[in-house]
Design an enzyme around this catalytic site. Structure first.
Site, PDB file in Angstrom:
ATOM      1  N   ALA A  66       0.863  -1.175   0.000  1.00 57.29           N
ATOM      2  CA  ALA A  66       0.000   0.000   0.000  1.00 57.29           C
ATOM      3  C   ALA A  66       0.904   1.230   0.000  1.00 57.29           C
ATOM      4  CB  ALA A  66      -0.861  -0.010   1.249  1.00 57.29           C
ATOM      5  N   GLY A 105       0.420  -5.133   0.592  1.00 55.75           N
ATOM      6  CA  GLY A 105      -0.758  -5.108  -0.273  1.00 55.75           C
ATOM      7  C   GLY A 105      -0.469  -5.641  -1.663  1.00 55.75           C
ATOM      8  N   GLU A 108      -0.815  -9.241  -1.317  1.00 55.96           N
ATOM      9  CA  GLU A 108      -2.246  -9.515  -1.085  1.00 55.96           C
ATOM     10  C   GLU A 108      -3.023  -9.465  -2.411  1.00 55.96           C
ATOM     11  OE1 GLU A 108      -3.389  -8.027   3.298  1.00 55.96           O
ATOM     12  OE2 GLU A 108      -2.307  -6.517   2.114  1.00 55.96           O
ATOM     13  N   GLU A 128       4.162  -5.927   6.978  1.00 56.38           N
ATOM     14  CA  GLU A 128       3.402  -4.886   7.678  1.00 56.38           C
ATOM     15  C   GLU A 128       3.794  -4.799   9.157  1.00 56.38           C
ATOM     16  OE1 GLU A 128       0.768  -5.928   4.142  1.00 56.38           O
ATOM     17  OE2 GLU A 128       2.267  -6.896   5.411  1.00 56.38           O
TER      18      GLU A 128
HETATM   19  N1  T1G Z   1       4.663   3.350   0.063  1.00 52.52           N
HETATM   20  C1  T1G Z   1       5.176   4.566  -0.241  1.00 52.52           C
HETATM   21  N2  T1G Z   1       6.498   4.802  -0.522  1.00 52.52           N
HETATM   22  C2  T1G Z   1       7.303   3.740  -0.499  1.00 52.52           C
HETATM   23  C3  T1G Z   1       6.849   2.431  -0.185  1.00 52.52           C
HETATM   24  C4  T1G Z   1       5.458   2.256   0.094  1.00 52.52           C
HETATM   25  N3  T1G Z   1       4.932   1.060   0.377  1.00 52.52           N
HETATM   26  N4  T1G Z   1       7.908   1.600  -0.245  1.00 52.52           N
HETATM   27  C5  T1G Z   1       8.975   2.352  -0.572  1.00 52.52           C
HETATM   28  N5  T1G Z   1       8.623   3.631  -0.727  1.00 52.52           N
HETATM   29  C6  T1G Z   1       9.507   4.742  -1.108  1.00 52.52           C
HETATM   30  C7  T1G Z   1      10.590   5.021  -0.079  1.00 52.52           C
HETATM   31  O1  T1G Z   1      10.131   5.887   0.920  1.00 52.52           O
HETATM   32  C8  T1G Z   1      11.677   5.657  -0.928  1.00 52.52           C
HETATM   33  O2  T1G Z   1      11.323   7.003  -1.134  1.00 52.52           O
HETATM   34  C9  T1G Z   1      11.538   4.925  -2.258  1.00 52.52           C
HETATM   35  O3  T1G Z   1      10.217   4.359  -2.265  1.00 52.52           O
HETATM   36  C10 T1G Z   1      12.525   3.814  -2.429  1.00 52.52           C
HETATM   37  O4  T1G Z   1      12.446   2.986  -1.280  1.00 52.52           O
HETATM   38  C11 T1G Z   1      -2.895  -3.094   3.044  1.00 52.52           C
HETATM   39  C12 T1G Z   1      -1.184  -1.920   4.964  1.00 52.52           C
HETATM   40  C13 T1G Z   1      10.278  -2.086  -1.564  1.00 52.52           C
HETATM   41  C14 T1G Z   1      12.070  -3.333  -0.451  1.00 52.52           C
HETATM   42  O5  T1G Z   1       6.324  -2.355   4.025  1.00 52.52           O
HETATM   43  O6  T1G Z   1      10.536  -2.443   2.109  1.00 52.52           O
HETATM   44  O7  T1G Z   1       0.782  -2.869   2.243  1.00 52.52           O
HETATM   45  O8  T1G Z   1      13.209   8.080   0.017  1.00 52.52           O
HETATM   46  O9  T1G Z   1      14.792   3.386  -0.469  1.00 52.52           O
HETATM   47  O10 T1G Z   1      15.979  -0.051  -0.723  1.00 52.52           O
HETATM   48  O11 T1G Z   1      -1.799  -4.866   3.991  1.00 52.52           O
HETATM   49  O12 T1G Z   1      11.178   0.203   0.020  1.00 52.52           O
HETATM   50  O13 T1G Z   1      13.265   7.765  -2.446  1.00 52.52           O
HETATM   51  O14 T1G Z   1      11.659   9.396  -1.386  1.00 52.52           O
HETATM   52  O15 T1G Z   1      13.388   1.561   0.526  1.00 52.52           O
HETATM   53  O16 T1G Z   1      15.165  -0.510  -3.083  1.00 52.52           O
HETATM   54  C15 T1G Z   1       3.843  -2.884   3.077  1.00 52.52           C
HETATM   55  C16 T1G Z   1       8.096  -1.083   2.190  1.00 52.52           C
HETATM   56  C17 T1G Z   1       3.148  -1.561   3.135  1.00 52.52           C
HETATM   57  C18 T1G Z   1       7.389  -2.351   1.913  1.00 52.52           C
HETATM   58  C19 T1G Z   1      12.584  -1.285  -1.821  1.00 52.52           C
HETATM   59  N6  T1G Z   1       5.045  -2.741   2.273  1.00 52.52           N
HETATM   60  N7  T1G Z   1       9.179  -0.830   1.260  1.00 52.52           N
HETATM   61  O17 T1G Z   1      13.726  -1.039  -1.087  1.00 52.52           O
HETATM   62  O18 T1G Z   1      14.240   1.378  -1.831  1.00 52.52           O
HETATM   63  S1  T1G Z   1       1.775  -1.651   4.224  1.00 52.52           S
HETATM   64  C20 T1G Z   1       6.211  -2.478   2.840  1.00 52.52           C
HETATM   65  C21 T1G Z   1      10.338  -1.528   1.335  1.00 52.52           C
HETATM   66  C22 T1G Z   1       0.613  -2.541   3.354  1.00 52.52           C
HETATM   67  C23 T1G Z   1      -1.558  -3.701   3.296  1.00 52.52           C
HETATM   68  C24 T1G Z   1      -0.615  -2.918   4.127  1.00 52.52           C
HETATM   69  C25 T1G Z   1      11.416  -1.101   0.404  1.00 52.52           C
HETATM   70  C26 T1G Z   1      11.537  -1.975  -0.854  1.00 52.52           C
HETATM   71  P1  T1G Z   1      12.422   8.116  -1.226  1.00 52.52           P
HETATM   72  P2  T1G Z   1      13.766   2.330  -0.658  1.00 52.52           P
HETATM   73  P3  T1G Z   1      14.880  -0.086  -1.717  1.00 52.52           P
END
Ligand code: T1G
Ligand code: NAD
Length: 693
Positions: A66, A105, A108, A128
């Site tokens: 998400a 998500g 999912e 999450e």
């Molecule tokens: N939403 C918004 N921005 C995101 C994002 C996300 N999910 N994931 C990464 N970014 C931005 C991050 O802030 C950075 O921005 C840029 O992308 C590059 O990220 C309903 C509720 C995917 C493994 O927890 O683990 O889904 O600093 O530096 O090292 O059940 O990002 O460049 O401005 O980390 O290559 C669940 C979170 C969400 C995954 C890539 N998903 N992301 O790593 O790049 S909750 C996560 C990561 C959800 C549902 C629920 C990592 C990555 P900026 P980065 P990276």
């Protein structure tokens, strides 16, 4: 066919519709992405020429979750569940084509597709829990139906990313596609599904793996028990377990309702707000306003380390781990042999957990060259000094390095607290001098304080930050002051802890308050672990402090079986009547009134003094932003991530409350204690540290 909206496109490959998402950097499920996928799926379903649908992403990854930046804001339609229902309810097979990381998500959504194809380098996960949440779009109900309860429990409470091979074995994906041929393979797979009239497998309808766990509550009790220590203080892991329990014990829709309720509770709580703060803080920390990304960096192909003691060896391992050869210098052969011996032992320990093979150990040890000659460092691109914490010794070493090491190399020091501007006066190239402050054990602790001295060049800073990322660390750029950021704030806490010993508190009272707050241990247990005799000189010892008296009585910490605490053979600590008497004697001599000090007061005095010191650090621009201080304390000092770090925590308490309590404690905080003007101003303006730009 064509663009559905700016981030989603629908194309046809014969009778297969290809729905592709293109929303850099990680194809997060923003409102536009959700709307685009929903419209695309509906269009494809409604198109008689379409027999099946492939959902794929452009860029470096499949949907990584998400859009976290939308959290806490009013939800814009369509909801993710609407999108999922359209996919899962489709009368035409939908195949997810996965590369990069299908997370949260994103996974999912893939679980709502009828089939999943992935390239071998892909990873899948529901992380999450790392945001203080649980999968809120059906993940806790669909995942256990596919991979079973045990693996689902492990995945949602660890947040780990499972690689494609393991996902295939677990039934999470159905086929692996060759790297670089994902689109064609997924289309071929979809065509096969149609040709072979394979069923529209809806994960929600699968029950066999849940049935295997029904009437076995011991699975959950056993899991809770086995992870109690790891989950201490966190809410989200338990909520994830309850959601999976609901998947086993209830119908799909009732389980989904439980998941939704638990998700909303976590989303509304401070723990998730704190962990989301840390997510973005750990990404912002790399950004240095006046050192742009395009700043030229120095290639680091060889590293020199001076001093193979506690820190030198651990620091060197970080470079061997990424294949960079290290030359390590000591003064005496036995010190060198001892240092290299510790390195080999640390690597061999990793073979027990299977993380390394003995071949890996030998390969890494071959990258080490031990020497007693500083001259051997002449061609190093980076030299890190980790000798005794003594200014004269360090300046002598830097002076010699300046004459030996090639121009353009970086000269770094691992000092914990000394003035690096001072150290830089020993060389003719101060622009090459920087602090790389690792934390013990340096091969394990994730944090590096990169200390910018007055003349450090931008290219040396950029190279150091980049290198820290390469060796798997998280780096915060800080300025020069005694103790930099981490130790300076630690010192502010120690001052309050030691003062309260003179007012009636005991080390175990203070440690309990800090431990219950969520840190792995309190200041006195930490001192016993590190050793009370660091910097203690027996000949000069005059029983002038509690620590001196303890050392004089050979109570030097865990290593002597006694320190502030008494330790049994298993090193379990218990309050010590000997220490209690020593402290009571000191307190009586101090003449300070003795009283019962509450856990609340202990916490407030210790934590608010830290917050106040953090504000002073920001005033002096020793840290770039408040969240950097949070990153330092979470990754270097065990501050619980679910409290967001000292500065975020201050915002949750309210800065005016912090100022009010500090004023109330007044003289108890010490004659030199002053409240930070920045803290006062922010409190007066009703602002938070997070509002600082
Ligand atoms: N939403 C918004 N921005 C995101 C994002 C996300 N999910 N994931 C990464 N970014 C931005 C991050 O802030 C950075 O921005 C840029 O992308 C590059 O990220 C309903 C509720 C995917 C493994 O927890 O683990 O889904 O600093 O530096 O090292 O059940 O990002 O460049 O401005 O980390 O290559 C669940 C979170 C969400 C995954 C890539 N998903 N992301 O790593 O790049 S909750 C996560 C990561 C959800 C549902 C629920 C990592 C990555 P900026 P980065 P990276
Ligand atoms: P240590 O005493 O364990 O090791 C220092 C080593 O340096 C010794 O083996 C000594 O023989 C060697 N040495 C001394 N002078 C030398 C010289 N001129 N040439 C080559 N080798 C020399 O100390 P440590 O704990 O590893 O600390 C090293 C530095 O790292 C200090 O500045 C310390 O403040 C800093 N530091 C320590 C920690 C920690 O927790 N121990 C954490 C962060 C930073």
């Amino acid at each position: 066919m064509g663009a559905i909206n700016p981030v989603v496109d629908l194309a046809a490959d014969g009778d297969i519709a290809v729905l592709s998402v293109n929303h850099p950097p990680v194809n997060a499920l923003s409102q536009q992405v959700r709307a685009g996928i929903l419209a695309g799926v509906r269009q494809a379903i409604g198109d008689p020429a379409v027999r099946a649908i492939v959902l794929i992403c452009d860029g470096k990854t499949f949907i990584a979750g998400a859009d976290i930046t939308e959290f806490g804001k009013p939800l814009q339609p369509p909801s993710l569940v609407e999108v999922e229902d359209a996919i899962e309810g489709s009368g035409k097979p939908v195949v997810a084509a996965i590369h990069g990381t299908a997370l949260g998500g994103g996974l999912e959504v893939a679980l709502c597709c009828h089939y999943r194809v992935a390239v071998p380098s892909a990873k899948c996960g529901l992380p999450e829990v790392n945001l203080g949440l649980l999968p809120g779009a059906g993940g806790t109900q669909r995942l256990p139906r596919l991979v079973g309860v045990e693996q689902a429990l492990d995945m949602v409470t660890s947040g780990k990313h499972v690689d494609a091979k393991a996902a295939l074995a677990a039934g999470l994906v159905d086929e692996l596609a060759p790297e670089g041929a994902l689109r064609a393979s997924a289309i071929a797979f979809a065509r096969k599904v149609v040709a072979e009239h394979r069923p529209l497998r809806r994960v929600r309808d699968q029950d066999d793996k849940l049935a295997a766990a029904r009437d076995k509550p011991e699975i959950f009790e056993g899991f809770r028990k086995a992870n109690a220590k790891k989950f201490r203080g966190f809410l989200a892991p338990e909520y994830n377990i309850q959601a999976i329990e609901a998947a086993v014990g209830k119908s799909f829709d009732d389980g989904l309702a439980v998941e939704r309720k638990l998700f909303s509770e976590l989303m509304a709580g401070t723990q998730s707000a704190a962990q989301r703060h840390v997510f973005f803080a750990e990404r912002a920390v790399w950004k240095v306003p006046d050192v742009p990304d395009e700043t030229p960096t120095i290639p680091i192909k060889s590293v020199g380390i001076i001093g193979a003691g506690t820190m030198g060896g651990g620091i060197a391992m970080n470079f061997a781990n990424i294949g960079v050869p290290i030359t390590i210098v000591e003064t005496k052969q036995d010190a060198l042999d001892r240092g290299l011996g510790v390195v080999r032992k640390n690597y061999e320990r990793s073979t027990k957990s299977g993380r390394l093979t003995m071949a890996d150990v030998d390969r890494r040890m071959q990258l080490f060259t031990g020497t007693l000659e500083l001259d051997k460092l002449a061609d190093c691109d980076l030299v890190i000094e980790a000798v005794f914490e003594n200014m004269d010794i360090k300046k002598d070493v830097f002076g010699r390095l300046d004459r030996i090491v090639k121009p353009g190399a970086i000269l770094a020091t691992n000092t914990s607290a000394l003035d690096i501007n001072q150290i830089a006066t020993a060389v003719t190239r101060p622009e090459a001098v920087i602090g790389l402050h690792f934390f013990s054990p340096a091969n394990v602790m994730r944090l590096v304080e990169v200390v910018r001295a007055r003349s450090t060049s931008k290219s040396v800073i950029a190279t150091s930050m980049q290198l820290a990322k390469k060796i798997g660390k998280i780096a915060a750029l800080v300025g020069v002051c005694p103790g930099f950021v981490g130790n300076r704030i630690l010192y502010a806490r120690s001052q309050q802890a030691n003062a309260m010993l003179m007012e009636g508190a005991m080390p175990w009272d203070i440690d309990k308050a800090i431990y219950d707050f969520g840190l792995p241990m309190g200041p006195f247990a930490m001192s016993d672990l590190a050793g009370l005799d660091i910097g203690w000189i027996p000949e000069k010892s005059k029983s002038s402090t509690i620590r001196e008296v303890l050392c004089e009585q050979n109570r030097r910490g865990q290593k002597t079986g006694a320190g502030f605490y008494d330790y049994d053979e298993q090193r379990n600590a218990k309050p010590s009547p000997v220490t209690e008497q020593i402290i009571k004697d000191f307190a009586a001599r101090s003449g300070r009134p003795q009283r019962q000090i509450s856990g609340q007061e202990i916490l407030e005095r210790c934590l608010y003094a830290q917050i106040n010191e953090g504000a002073k650090i920001l005033e002096e621009k020793i840290a770039i932003r408040p969240s950097d201080i949070d990153v330092v304390w979470i990754n270097g000092y065990g501050w619980p991530v679910y409290r967001g770090g000292p500065m975020f925590y201050a915002d949750t308490v309210g800065l005016s409350q912090v100022v009010k309590k500090l004023e109330e404690y007044g003289p108890l905080l010490g004659k030199d204690f002053t409240i930070s003007p920045l803290l006062r101003q922010l409190a007066a303006d009703g602002k938070r540290f997070q509002d600082m730009k």
